[in-house]
Scaffold this motif. Structure first.
Motif, short mmCIF file in Angstrom:
data_model
loop_
_atom_site.label_atom_id
_atom_site.label_comp_id
_atom_site.label_asym_id
_atom_site.label_seq_id
_atom_site.Cartn_x
_atom_site.Cartn_y
_atom_site.Cartn_z
N SER A 74 -17.75 0.63 -2.20
CA SER A 74 -16.73 1.58 -1.74
C SER A 74 -15.34 1.21 -2.25
O SER A 74 -14.56 2.09 -2.63
CB SER A 74 -16.72 1.63 -0.21
OG SER A 74 -15.64 2.42 0.26
N HIS A 75 -15.02 -0.08 -2.29
CA HIS A 75 -13.72 -0.49 -2.82
C HIS A 75 -13.56 -0.05 -4.28
O HIS A 75 -12.46 0.32 -4.71
CB HIS A 75 -13.56 -2.01 -2.73
CG HIS A 75 -13.28 -2.52 -1.35
ND1 HIS A 75 -12.36 -1.94 -0.52
CD2 HIS A 75 -13.80 -3.58 -0.66
CE1 HIS A 75 -12.31 -2.60 0.63
NE2 HIS A 75 -13.18 -3.58 0.57
N VAL A 76 -14.65 -0.11 -5.04
CA VAL A 76 -14.61 0.33 -6.43
C VAL A 76 -14.45 1.85 -6.51
O VAL A 76 -13.60 2.36 -7.25
CB VAL A 76 -15.88 -0.11 -7.19
CG1 VAL A 76 -15.85 0.41 -8.63
CG2 VAL A 76 -16.00 -1.63 -7.18
N VAL A 77 -15.25 2.55 -5.74
CA VAL A 77 -15.21 4.02 -5.74
C VAL A 77 -13.81 4.51 -5.39
O VAL A 77 -13.27 5.43 -6.01
CB VAL A 77 -16.25 4.59 -4.75
CG1 VAL A 77 -16.05 6.09 -4.56
CG2 VAL A 77 -17.66 4.31 -5.25
N GLN A 78 -13.19 3.87 -4.40
CA GLN A 78 -11.86 4.31 -3.93
C GLN A 78 -10.71 3.74 -4.76
O GLN A 78 -9.55 4.02 -4.50
CB GLN A 78 -11.67 3.88 -2.47
CG GLN A 78 -12.70 4.42 -1.50
CD GLN A 78 -12.62 5.91 -1.33
OE1 GLN A 78 -13.63 6.60 -1.22
NE2 GLN A 78 -11.41 6.44 -1.27
N ARG A 79 -11.04 2.90 -5.75
CA ARG A 79 -10.02 2.26 -6.60
C ARG A 79 -9.06 1.38 -5.79
O ARG A 79 -7.86 1.30 -6.09
CB ARG A 79 -9.23 3.31 -7.37
CG ARG A 79 -10.01 3.98 -8.49
CD ARG A 79 -9.19 5.03 -9.21
NE ARG A 79 -9.85 5.43 -10.45
CZ ARG A 79 -9.70 6.62 -11.03
NH1 ARG A 79 -8.92 7.52 -10.47
NH2 ARG A 79 -10.32 6.90 -12.15
N ASP A 80 -9.55 0.73 -4.78
CA ASP A 80 -8.66 -0.03 -3.90
C ASP A 80 -7.95 -1.16 -4.64
O ASP A 80 -6.72 -1.27 -4.57
CB ASP A 80 -9.45 -0.59 -2.72
CG ASP A 80 -9.80 0.48 -1.70
OD1 ASP A 80 -9.05 1.47 -1.60
OD2 ASP A 80 -10.83 0.35 -1.02
N HIS A 81 -8.70 -2.00 -5.35
CA HIS A 81 -8.04 -3.11 -6.05
C HIS A 81 -7.27 -2.62 -7.27
O HIS A 81 -6.22 -3.17 -7.61
CB HIS A 81 -9.08 -4.17 -6.45
CG HIS A 81 -9.61 -4.94 -5.28
ND1 HIS A 81 -10.77 -4.60 -4.63
CD2 HIS A 81 -9.11 -6.01 -4.62
CE1 HIS A 81 -10.98 -5.44 -3.63
NE2 HIS A 81 -9.98 -6.30 -3.60
N TYR A 82 -7.77 -1.61 -7.93
CA TYR A 82 -7.03 -1.04 -9.06
C TYR A 82 -5.67 -0.54 -8.60
O TYR A 82 -4.65 -0.75 -9.27
CB TYR A 82 -7.82 0.10 -9.70
CG TYR A 82 -7.03 0.83 -10.75
CD1 TYR A 82 -6.88 0.31 -12.04
CD2 TYR A 82 -6.40 2.04 -10.46
CE1 TYR A 82 -6.13 0.98 -13.00
CE2 TYR A 82 -5.66 2.72 -11.42
CZ TYR A 82 -5.52 2.18 -12.68
OH TYR A 82 -4.77 2.82 -13.63
#
Length: 442
Positions: free
Chosen positions: A311-319
């Motif tokens: 989910s963090h990847v899908v939502q671009r959280d770290h990006y």
């Protein structure tokens, strides 16, 4: 029945003699039925009330086994109780940490060789390990075939909060177009004697702050993911267990296939450290520690832990954190437009290289907003349902981790970036199951 109730509440001397590793817990709902087998259609032995104390003797799927009459067991679901927290993490083996995924805690209690922010900042890239990690990458078809063998089928479950990135050709002007516009405007100002035509600091920052196109964001994610993964692997190499590496890629790829971003080059790995943690990187790269992997029982729990990171990847959280940091570091000098384009003409690769050279992988130890963590828990349960698993698997994972206590050395780094497990469980309870209710009996 009275005898059964006493054994459930107190652990029962006769039963406790046979089970040396029980965990204390309390009933967390107003009313909870205890079943004779881990099945909602099984005989109901008795009903317990909120805050009744029980002893958990083991786990069968998403059910906890509790002490009952000699020769019998009672079962409650993982979300019917709340496990008590341990005072420390070296109190010995624990029945709930001995699962199909690993060997339990045995050798892990001697100490924790964890990863901290400084290690991730200074670690050199290990590209040999990165290539090895990529060699385990599973194709979507292979992951789907694995899922079918496990009896899983994809299910459509709506999730309004899920990010749905625009097509690569959409999303606004490119950075090159924005630079051209600023250059033209400054040239006009120069001709009018209003600024000399030179790029000033304010214009530099304005250009960096402007939104990037969808294509640029995707390119930067795809460049940042492997660059960050290589640095993590420089701090801790992959665990030398081929079966574990193949398994995490098949399960992770299956779950990722049921998100709004199935086409990313999803790549998963288990690193050789006994702390309990996982790292999500832009572009579809996810690393989990051996300590967490070994504590997960069965595919559903592994899918739950991966679903949170996916989910963090899908939502671009770290990006998005990286992009924000780009705006604040040294007058945005690390912005892609300020990095010399390499010979291959790939500015995204130069952007990723420049960022990682300055920061290493320390960004992965930066805490996200709590709402992002709670949202990723919610998304993980949605992804579990979509992938054919029981959404309660996430509850089970958080229960296990929470029972280790907030002073556990194995969880020290995780607690620096995540809310307490109890608060995360509270959020799930508060939110309720809603659209997930039909999938809780899987």
């Amino acid at each position: 029945m009275r005898y059964l109730f006493a054994l459930l509440l107190l652990g029962g001397a006769a039963y406790a003699a046979d089970v040396a590793q029980e965990l204390p817990a309390k009933i967390s709902k107003p009313s909870v039925d205890v079943y004779s087998a881990p099945d909602l259609n099984a005989e109901r032995l008795l009903t317990l009330k909120r805050n009744d104390a029980v002893k958990i003797a083991g786990q069968k799927g998403l059910w906890y086994e509790v002490g009952a009459m000699p020769g019998k067991s009672g079962f409650v679901r993982v979300n019917d109780v709340r496990l008590a927290q341990a005072g420390r993490d070296d109190s010995g083996p624990n029945v709930l940490f001995v699962g199909k995924s690993g060997l339990g805690r045995g050798s892990e209690t001697a100490g924790v060789r964890g990863l901290d922010e400084n290690q991730l900042r200074i670690a050199a890239a290990n590209n040999v390990q990165l290539e090895k990690m990529q060699s385990y990458r599973a194709a979507a078809k292979a992951a789907a075939a694995y899922a079918r063998k496990q009896g899983l089928t994809a299910t459509a479950v709506a999730y309004a909060a899920e990010a749905k990135p625009a097509a690569a050709g959409q999303g606004g002007a490119t950075q090159a177009q924005k630079r051209e516009g600023i250059s033209q405007a400054q040239g006009a100002m120069g001709r009018l004697g209003m600024g000399g035509g030179k790029t000033n600091d304010a214009a530099e920052m304005a250009s960096a702050s402007a939104g990037k196109s969808e294509a640029e964001q995707q390119q930067e994610e795809l460049a940042l993911g492997p660059a960050l993964a290589a640095r993590v692997l420089g701090a801790s190499p992959l665990w030398s267990d081929d079966a574990a590496q193949r398994r995490i890629n098949l399960i992770g790829r299956w779950v990722a296939s049921n998100t709004s971003r199935p086409d990313l080059p999803w790549t998963f790995g288990v690193i050789a450290t006994d702390e309990v943690n996982a790292f999500a990187m832009p572009g579809g790269y996810v690393l989990m520690t051996r300590g967490l992997y070994r504590r997960l029982d069965g595919d559903a729990e592994l899918a739950a832990a991966l679903g949170h990171e996916i989910s963090h990847v899908v939502q671009r959280d770290h990006y998005n954190v990286i992009h924000k940091q780009e705006m604040t570091q040294a007058g945005a000098k690390i912005a892609m437009r300020n990095v010399k384009t390499p010979a291959d003409g790939n500015p995204a690769a130069a952007y990723a290289r420049d960022f990682v050279e300055k920061n290493g992988a320390a960004i992965l130890m930066r805490g996200l907003d709590r709402s992002a963590e709670y949202r990723s828990d919610e998304a993980a349960q949605i992804y579990l349902a979509r992938s054919g698993y029981n959404p309660l698997a996430l509850y089970s994972v958080l229960q296990k981790m929470g029972s280790m206590g907030n002073k556990s050395g194995f969880l020290a780094q995780l607690y620096k970036t995540h809310p307490a497990m109890g608060k995360r469980l509270d959020q799930i309870d508060k939110r309720g199951q809603g659209v997930l209710e039909p999938y809780l009996s899987r």
